[in-house]
Design a protein around this motif. Structure first.
Motif: not given
Length: 413
Positions: A220-242
């Motif tokens: 269970f933890a592995g699946v959650l970590n896989l999904a959250n890692a995919a999410y937050f690895a690119v999250f900075v591009l969604w919120v930071v910068g012009e």
């Protein structure tokens, strides 16, 4: 009453996690100044977490053989040294993306050994009936250090320069290693194994595989970590910068991380009370389900206020889940196996992180960031639904009862 050794452990954890917060956010922000490619930015997270996939089992076996406090101190010193080398690269004008990736990889190696020993050492520092309270305090200071203090500090330091961003955590890691010297007591198992490292690792794998509750929770933890890692690895591009959807400056990203920390502090301090009233399993399932649904908010409400509130709720639910999971594991697993079993669980959970980060970067390029976020949220909801079948209040109670006779024998011997 909290022991003197726990206070030193708590202080060391706070210092090192402020360093973690500065490093995690700071390195990502440095990477954004070098490239705007989602795939290349995601490689920073991949490099930092790859050692969890490669070295976790060895770190667990060594934690069951050697002084766990010493392993933590040496690991913190190693992190300070790696950052010092990266500072020299920045001053020399050669801090490019390959150097940044190499530094992230080495920092990840040291983190594996430090964190594996840190969770294995806690039952040696506090009584078993105080583990939930102690874990709540540790997770609170860890999240405050990572996000509330470290992340905003990273945003400020990035404006000064790469050397400042890397120098602050180097000093913090060095101080964390020195704080561990204040701990007193026994920090190695009474009868460490003299067999081969491979045989010890096999014992940890076998114990986890044969344990129905721990096996289900680790997957269970592995699946959650896989999904959250995919999410937050690119999250900075969604919120930071012009060019981003939200358009925040780097300091704004740090404030979002601070909101995450505020929620995490509240969640970690409330976890014991909630699990006592509602039950461990119900608290765990509810927290993770709410956490999974919240991942959709930044997609449909891409505003600074909405994302900040969501970050606080994500922090709270994640902290509640972590306190319940870690305390349960420490009560069930014998001391002489805790390092290896903990390492095996972290291999599954953290080992999925670099894979998720790479997948997030790849999908971000191919199908766009909103698709990455929605897919990650859906995967988390499915995982919560599936784990609720084998992990019930009854199965957890049976697992704890099964561990009690061995624990009682050890205490009366």
């Amino acid at each position: 009453m909290i022991s003197r050794s726990f206070r030193w452990l708590w202080m060391s954890s706070g210092l090192s996690n402020i360093g973690d917060g500065v490093t995690l956010v700071g390195v990502s922000l440095i990477a954004v100044t070098l490239t705007r490619s989602p795939l290349l930015v995601s490689l920073v997270s991949t490099a930092a977490t790859l050692p969890w996939l490669l070295l976790t089992l060895h770190a667990g076996a060594l934690a069951d053989r050697h002084d766990r406090r010493r392993i933590m101190a040496v690991s913190n010193g190693a992190r300070a040294g790696v950052l010092a080398a990266m500072i020299l690269a920045a001053w020399s004008g050669v801090l490019n993306l390959p150097v940044l990736l190499a530094g992230a990889l080495l920092l990840g190696v040291a983190e594996v050994f430090a964190d594996t020993s840190a969770q294995s050492i806690l039952p040696m520092v506090v009584p078993r009936n105080q583990l939930a309270d102690a874990n709540g305090k540790l997770i609170a200071v860890q999240t405050v250090g990572n996000n509330f203090l470290g992340a905003p500090l990273a945003g400020i330091l990035t404006g000064i320069g790469a050397a400042a961003t890397l120098g602050a955590p180097a000093l913090l890691y060095a101080a964390a290693g020195l704080a561990l010297l204040g701990m007193r007591g026994r920090f190695h198992v009474e009868a460490p194994s003299t067999r081969t490292l491979r045989a010890d690792i096999a014992d940890g794998l076998r114990y986890l595989w044969d344990h129905r509750v721990l096996r289900a929770l680790s997957i269970f933890a592995g699946v959650l970590n896989l999904a959250n890692a995919a999410y937050f690895a690119v999250f900075v591009l969604w919120v930071v910068g012009e060019e981003s959807r939200v358009g925040l400056p780097p300091s704004g990203y740090g404030l979002i991380a601070a909101a995450l920390a505020l929620g995490a502090v509240a969640g970690s301090l409330l976890a014991e009370k909630l699990s006592h009233r509602a039950g461990q399993v119900r608290t765990l399932i509810t927290a993770d389900l709410v956490n999974s649904i919240l991942l959709l908010v930044p997609v449909f409400l891409p505003t600074a206020v909405a994302i900040g509130v969501t970050a606080a709720l994500l922090g709270a639910t994640n902290a509640i889940s972590n306190v319940v999971l870690v305390s349960l594991r420490q009560r069930i697993v014998p001391e002489e196996l805790l390092g290896r079993v903990h390492a095996t669980i972290r291999l599954i959970g953290m080992g999925a992180t670099p894979l998720g980060a790479a997948v997030g970067g790849f999908l971000g390029v191919r199908v766009g960031l909103p698709a990455v976020f929605c897919t990650a949220a859906a995967l988390c909801v499915i995982a919560v639904a599936l784990v609720s079948r084998p992990v019930t209040g009854r199965s957890v109670a049976e697992a704890e009862r099964a561990a009690q006779p061995a624990e009682a024998l050890k205490e009366t011997a």
